[in-house]
Design an enzyme around this catalytic site. Sequence first.
Site, PDB file in Angstrom:
ATOM      1  N   GLU A   1      -9.464  -4.525  -5.431  1.00 46.90           N
ATOM      2  CA  GLU A   1      -9.059  -3.427  -4.964  1.00 46.90           C
ATOM      3  C   GLU A   1      -9.572  -1.741  -5.382  1.00 46.90           C
ATOM      4  O   GLU A   1      -8.998  -1.747  -6.631  1.00 46.90           O
ATOM      5  CB  GLU A   1      -7.823  -4.068  -4.078  1.00 46.90           C
ATOM      6  CG  GLU A   1      -6.926  -3.909  -5.064  1.00 46.90           C
ATOM      7  CD  GLU A   1      -5.323  -3.147  -4.387  1.00 46.90           C
ATOM      8  OE1 GLU A   1      -5.011  -2.188  -3.892  1.00 46.90           O
ATOM      9  OE2 GLU A   1      -4.545  -5.017  -4.289  1.00 46.90           O
TER      10      GLU A   1
ATOM     11  N   HIS B   1      -7.297  -5.344  -1.766  1.00 48.64           N
ATOM     12  CA  HIS B   1      -6.565  -4.956  -0.714  1.00 48.64           C
ATOM     13  C   HIS B   1      -5.513  -5.456   0.190  1.00 48.64           C
ATOM     14  O   HIS B   1      -5.663  -5.467   1.365  1.00 48.64           O
ATOM     15  CB  HIS B   1      -6.699  -2.957  -0.439  1.00 48.64           C
ATOM     16  CG  HIS B   1      -5.102  -2.863  -0.305  1.00 48.64           C
ATOM     17  ND1 HIS B   1      -4.539  -2.142  -1.581  1.00 48.64           N
ATOM     18  CD2 HIS B   1      -5.300  -1.885   1.145  1.00 48.64           C
ATOM     19  CE1 HIS B   1      -3.697  -0.731  -0.767  1.00 48.64           C
ATOM     20  NE2 HIS B   1      -4.253  -0.755   0.283  1.00 48.64           N
TER      21      HIS B   1
ATOM     22  N   SER C   1       0.584  -0.993  -0.409  1.00 52.67           N
ATOM     23  CA  SER C   1      -0.528  -0.261   0.187  1.00 52.67           C
ATOM     24  C   SER C   1       0.860   1.337  -0.345  1.00 52.67           C
ATOM     25  O   SER C   1       1.678   1.315  -1.174  1.00 52.67           O
ATOM     26  CB  SER C   1      -0.808  -0.009   1.206  1.00 52.67           C
ATOM     27  OG  SER C   1      -1.907   0.924   1.060  1.00 52.67           O
TER      28      SER C   1
END
Length: 323
Positions: free
Chosen positions: A265, A295, A171
Site C-alpha cells: 500500500e 490499503h 486510513s
Amino acid sequence: MFTTGKKYIPCVAYASIERGERVVQQSESFQNYMRARDAEKDIRERFSQTLEHVRLSIASFDNRYPLGDDITVTPVDAGGVHAEWVVPANARTERVILYIHGGCYISGSPVTVRECASRIGRAADARVLNIDYRLAPEHPFPAALDDTLAAYRWLLAQGYDAKHIILAGESAGGGLTIAALMKIRDDGDLPMPALGVPISPWIDMTMDHKTLTTNVGRDIASTTPLFIGAKLYVGEGDPRGPYVSPLFGDLTGLPPLLIQVGGGEVLLDDGIAIAHKARREGVDVTFEVWPHQTHVWHWFATELEDAAQAIGAIGDYIKARMD
C-alpha cells in the site's frame, strides 16, 4: 513486537523501520509544494470536480457486501454525532469499539465500512459504535477530531468504562485514532481508552513518504485523493500539527496499539514510521505488515483470506488484552 503477517521477521521489520525513520526527515519538499499550491487562486473550486469523484468512488463500496444474519444495526445520536450501533450476536455488553471510517477526511461514511466493522466486532466479541464524523472541505480540521472525542465522551456518559473501550479506525480513521488518543491524554479530563487499533493509518499530511510513489500501481488506493484530502482537511493550518499529523506529535503515554498495514500500500511508510516512533517513545506496539496486501484490505474479507485473517488477528489481540 514487529511482525509480517503472523510471522516474526525482525530483520525485515528493522530494515523497514529504519527506512521509515529516514522518511520522517524528508518532508521539506512537500512544504514547498504546499506553499506553491497556496499561492494559486480558487484552489477549492479547481478541486471540486475531483472531490465529487472521490466521494462517488468511495460511496460505490456502500453495502457492497451483505451483513451477517447475526448483526443488528441501530442509528444513534452519540453526543451530537451521527452514528450507528453495529452489534454482533456474540458481543459482550460492556465491550465497545469506537470505529472511525476512512476516506481521506473528505469522503466515506459508516455505511461504507459497516460490513467490515461488523466483522471486527464479531472477532473481538464487541459492540461497535460506527461514527459519521463531519467531512472536509465543508468541515475542515478539527471537526473530525472533535466529533470523535464527542462520541467517546458520549460512550463514557452512557456508563461504558474506558477500560472496555477500544478506539479503532482505518486510513484517515487510523490517523484520527492516534490523534484522539493524544488529545485525550493532553486534555487530561477523560480516562484513556484501553487500546488503539489503527489500520493502514494515514498519519502524515506532509505527504513525503517514499511508498507514496514506489507502491503506486500495487495498491488499490491512489495518491490523488490523499493530496486533495490533505489540502482540504488542513486548510490554512499546519500540516505538521500533531493532531493533524500524529507523526510529528508526542506519543508517550498512549495505550497499547495494534497497527496493521499492507506491504503493497501507498501508506506503508506511514505505518512503519508511526510504529517505530510509538515504540521509541515507550508505547506497547504490535506492528503487522501483511505482504502484498493493499490499503485497508480488510474490506474484502468476504473474498480475501488474508483480510479475514487480519480481522481475526485484531479480534485475537483485543480479547487477549481484555478478557
